[in-house]
Design an enzyme around this catalytic site. Structure first.
Site, short mmCIF file in Angstrom:
data_model
loop_
_atom_site.label_atom_id
_atom_site.label_comp_id
_atom_site.label_asym_id
_atom_site.label_seq_id
_atom_site.Cartn_x
_atom_site.Cartn_y
_atom_site.Cartn_z
N ARG A 73 0.76 -1.38 -0.18
CA ARG A 73 -0.37 0.12 0.28
C ARG A 73 1.02 0.97 -0.01
O ARG A 73 1.67 1.17 1.02
CB ARG A 73 -1.13 0.21 1.12
CG ARG A 73 -1.81 1.03 0.99
CD ARG A 73 -2.89 1.45 0.43
NE ARG A 73 -3.44 0.10 0.27
CZ ARG A 73 -4.76 -0.23 -0.51
NH1 ARG A 73 -4.57 0.15 -1.27
NH2 ARG A 73 -5.76 -0.50 -0.35
N ARG A 96 1.43 -6.91 -9.52
CA ARG A 96 1.95 -6.03 -8.34
C ARG A 96 1.71 -6.99 -7.39
O ARG A 96 2.25 -6.64 -5.89
CB ARG A 96 0.58 -4.60 -8.02
CG ARG A 96 -0.65 -5.27 -7.50
CD ARG A 96 -1.43 -4.22 -7.43
NE ARG A 96 -2.83 -4.65 -6.76
CZ ARG A 96 -3.65 -3.91 -6.50
NH1 ARG A 96 -3.37 -2.99 -6.00
NH2 ARG A 96 -4.77 -4.52 -5.60
N HIS A 166 0.66 3.45 -10.48
CA HIS A 166 -0.77 3.56 -9.43
C HIS A 166 0.32 4.24 -8.54
O HIS A 166 0.03 4.42 -7.23
CB HIS A 166 -1.22 2.86 -8.61
CG HIS A 166 -2.51 3.23 -8.24
ND1 HIS A 166 -2.34 3.57 -6.96
CD2 HIS A 166 -3.36 2.38 -8.51
CE1 HIS A 166 -3.12 3.71 -7.24
NE2 HIS A 166 -4.14 3.04 -7.28
N ASP A 211 -11.95 10.02 -6.88
CA ASP A 211 -11.45 8.69 -7.82
C ASP A 211 -12.30 8.56 -9.04
O ASP A 211 -13.28 8.88 -9.55
CB ASP A 211 -12.17 7.74 -6.98
CG ASP A 211 -11.96 6.28 -7.59
OD1 ASP A 211 -11.89 5.40 -6.65
OD2 ASP A 211 -10.92 6.33 -8.60
N GLU A 270 -2.23 8.96 -11.28
CA GLU A 270 -1.13 8.10 -11.82
C GLU A 270 -1.25 8.16 -12.91
O GLU A 270 -2.90 8.44 -13.19
CB GLU A 270 -2.70 6.92 -11.22
CG GLU A 270 -2.99 6.60 -9.82
CD GLU A 270 -4.19 5.46 -9.55
OE1 GLU A 270 -4.99 6.17 -8.58
OE2 GLU A 270 -4.56 4.59 -10.05
O1 TA6 Z 1 -6.59 4.00 -9.22
C1 TA6 Z 1 -8.01 3.98 -7.98
C2 TA6 Z 1 -8.86 3.01 -7.27
O2 TA6 Z 1 -8.87 2.19 -8.19
C3 TA6 Z 1 -9.49 3.51 -6.26
O3 TA6 Z 1 -10.54 2.90 -6.24
C4 TA6 Z 1 -8.87 2.55 -4.77
O4 TA6 Z 1 -9.72 1.30 -4.99
C5 TA6 Z 1 -7.26 2.78 -5.31
O5 TA6 Z 1 -8.12 2.20 -6.60
C6 TA6 Z 1 -6.59 0.85 -5.07
O6 TA6 Z 1 -6.98 -0.37 -4.85
P1 TA6 Z 1 -6.39 -1.16 -4.00
O7 TA6 Z 1 -7.05 -2.54 -4.95
O8 TA6 Z 1 -4.69 -1.36 -4.13
O9 TA6 Z 1 -7.27 -1.28 -3.08
#
Ligand code: TA6
Length: 296
Positions: A73, A96, A166, A211, A270
């Site tokens: 994260r 990932r 991301h 988002d 991103e």
């Molecule tokens: O890129 C934005 C997103 O798609 C959000 O909707 C949020 O879910 C974020 O990615 C994080 O996703 P993750 O699967 O890493 O918790």
């Protein structure tokens, strides 16, 4: 490909390998400027980018997992071959959460310290996604940080994919943060089932969960971090779309690997090909890159 080992002369420049959180193998890039990057083989995940003053420029959750099969994260997750839930694969695809193989390290003719990691289709990925691919992910460090992903089709069938960096930027205070370079763009609002609208603001600021996928953004954008008096410049190539995300209070509380208050010190900007996935023919090759520069 032989992995060139480079000691760290005078302790300031070169490439080293060690074990990071939870003993996960890691590559350290150190540039003569004093800039430093930590790159985890798990997910080919950049977990840290520090400037010459040793200041951390990326956000990494204090509650992040560092374990096989689970994404880290923060930092720069590599999203491939699927963005979010935009298909049948695990969210944000499998790249990932795979362990990548070091392919090359060293210094480029331009003096950047770099590492290249590789990921190839295997029995597990083929079960999830029946295509033979090769990924080569290169991280280059100088006074800026560049990430470059090359996707090759090693099979006999064309495939479609999405690829996104991301990136989680560390900011002083989300309420004093704004993203610029998006004015006038159409965006898809993921909080409104993808409803489309046009961004009227010169600076995208934050007062709640955000988002959005901005479509066809210019190759130059950035972030004003008012809390730290810092500006990030972001340049991209081959990646038309930009996602802006902050979970805000409620979603932060629902995320197990994210601190309740951490939404205040991060913003995701991103870069990727999301709205129009790329199609790669057999023997084809695709590249996408993004560079980050921090001032202040
Ligand atoms: O890129 C934005 C997103 O798609 C959000 O909707 C949020 O879910 C974020 O990615 C994080 O996703 P993750 O699967 O890493 O918790």
């Amino acid at each position: 490909m032989k992995l060139s080992r480079q000691s760290q002369p005078n302790g300031r420049a070169g490439v080293a390998r060690d074990s990071g959180a939870n003993g996960l193998p890691r590559i350290i890039l150190a540039h003569p400027s004093g800039a430093r990057v930590e790159l985890c083989r798990h997910g080919a995940h950049v977990t840290s980018w520090k400037n010459a003053r040793g200041e951390e420029l990326l956000f990494l959750s204090q509650k992040s997992w560092f374990e096989p099969g689970r994404p880290i994260r923060g930092g720069i997750p590599v999203v491939f071959p699927q963005f979010c839930d935009d298909g049948p694969l695990p969210k944000h695809g499998f790249a990932r959460t795979r362990t990548w193989t070091p392919a090359a390290t060293g210094t480029t003719p331009d003096g950047e310290t770099f590492a290249t990691l590789r990921l190839e289709a295997d029995a597990e990925t083929l079960r999830l996604w029946p295509f033979r691919f090769t990924l080569e992910y290169t991280v280059l460090l100088s006074d800026r940080l560049t990430v470059r992903l090359a996707v090759s089709n090693a099979g006999d069938q064309p495939f479609r994919f999405q690829a996104v960096f991301h990136t989680y930027f560390r900011v002083g205070d989300i309420r004093q943060t704004g993203v610029f370079g998006l004015q006038g763009l159409e965006f898809s609002d993921s909080l409104k089932a993808g409803a489309r609208a046009c961004e009227a603001r010169e600076l995208v600021t934050f007062a709640g969960e955000t988002d959005r996928i901005y479509i066809g953004a210019s190759d130059a954008l950035g972030i004003h971090d008012g809390g730290r008096g810092r500006t990030f410049s972001i340049s991209k190539k081959g990646l038309p779309d930009v996602v802006v995300w902050n979970p805000w209070i409620d979603k932060a509380q629902r995320m197990e690997d994210f601190g309740d208050e951490e939404y205040q010190s991060m913003v995701c900007v991103e870069t990727g090909n999301i709205v129009a996935p790329a199609t790669l023919k057999p023997a084809g090759r695709w590249e996408g890159a993004t560079s980050f520069f921090s001032e202040g």
